[in-house]
Write a protein that holds these residues in place. Structure first.
Motif, short mmCIF file in Angstrom:
data_model
loop_
_atom_site.label_atom_id
_atom_site.label_comp_id
_atom_site.label_asym_id
_atom_site.label_seq_id
_atom_site.Cartn_x
_atom_site.Cartn_y
_atom_site.Cartn_z
N UNK A 58 0.85 -1.19 0.00
CA UNK A 58 0.00 0.00 0.00
C UNK A 58 0.89 1.24 0.00
N UNK A 59 0.44 2.29 -0.70
CA UNK A 59 1.16 3.57 -0.74
C UNK A 59 0.58 4.47 0.35
N UNK A 60 1.47 5.11 1.09
CA UNK A 60 1.06 6.00 2.18
C UNK A 60 1.87 7.29 2.10
N UNK A 61 1.21 8.43 2.34
CA UNK A 61 1.92 9.70 2.36
C UNK A 61 1.14 10.71 3.19
N UNK A 62 1.83 11.75 3.62
CA UNK A 62 1.19 12.83 4.38
C UNK A 62 1.87 14.15 4.07
N UNK A 63 1.42 15.22 4.68
CA UNK A 63 1.94 16.55 4.38
C UNK A 63 3.41 16.69 4.76
N UNK A 64 3.83 16.06 5.84
CA UNK A 64 5.24 16.15 6.25
C UNK A 64 6.14 15.52 5.19
N UNK A 65 5.74 14.37 4.66
CA UNK A 65 6.53 13.70 3.63
C UNK A 65 6.60 14.55 2.36
N UNK A 66 5.53 15.28 2.08
CA UNK A 66 5.49 16.14 0.91
C UNK A 66 6.59 17.20 0.98
N UNK A 67 6.91 17.67 2.19
CA UNK A 67 7.91 18.72 2.35
C UNK A 67 9.30 18.29 1.89
N UNK A 68 9.61 17.01 1.95
CA UNK A 68 10.91 16.54 1.46
C UNK A 68 10.78 15.60 0.27
N UNK A 69 9.62 15.60 -0.37
CA UNK A 69 9.41 14.82 -1.58
C UNK A 69 9.47 13.33 -1.37
N UNK A 70 8.69 12.84 -0.41
CA UNK A 70 8.74 11.41 -0.11
C UNK A 70 7.36 10.80 0.07
N UNK A 71 7.31 9.48 -0.05
CA UNK A 71 6.12 8.70 0.27
C UNK A 71 6.57 7.31 0.66
N UNK A 72 5.67 6.55 1.30
CA UNK A 72 6.00 5.22 1.78
C UNK A 72 5.28 4.16 0.95
N UNK A 73 5.92 3.02 0.82
CA UNK A 73 5.29 1.82 0.27
C UNK A 73 5.45 0.77 1.36
N UNK A 74 4.32 0.34 1.91
CA UNK A 74 4.33 -0.56 3.06
C UNK A 74 3.68 -1.90 2.75
N UNK A 75 4.09 -2.91 3.48
CA UNK A 75 3.46 -4.23 3.39
C UNK A 75 2.08 -4.16 4.03
N UNK A 76 1.14 -4.92 3.51
CA UNK A 76 -0.20 -5.00 4.11
C UNK A 76 -0.17 -5.88 5.32
#
Length: 76
Positions: A58-76
């Motif tokens: 699953x892809x996960x992201x939030x406003x803090x990650x946006x500030x440094x151009x990042x997002x997470x890809x996590x196991x379900x």
């Protein structure tokens, strides 16, 4: 303090091989992809790849990650 070896799931390894992120950080539950300029396009590509390969991720992201151009890809 002992360092714990983080195991990469086969689905996550397939994602890394196909998506080929330039910079990512390995975490206990998945990876954090960093240094992305076009966030929307890259998040859509990641979601599309996960769906096409039928990966349990699953892809996960939030406003803090946006500030440094990042997002997470996590196991379900």
């Amino acid at each position: 303090m002992e360092k714990k070896q983080v195991q990469i799931s086969s689905d996550l390894q397939k994602f890394i091989d196909k998506f080929e992120p330039n910079k990512f950080k390995l975490m206990a539950k998945g990876i954090e992809i960093r240094g992305i300029n076009d966030m929307h396009r890259n998040i859509c590509q990641a979601k599309d790849l996960i769906e096409r390969l039928e990966l349990n991720l699953i892809v996960s992201h939030n406003a803090e990650m946006l500030s440094y151009g990042g997002f997470e890809v996590n196991n379900l």
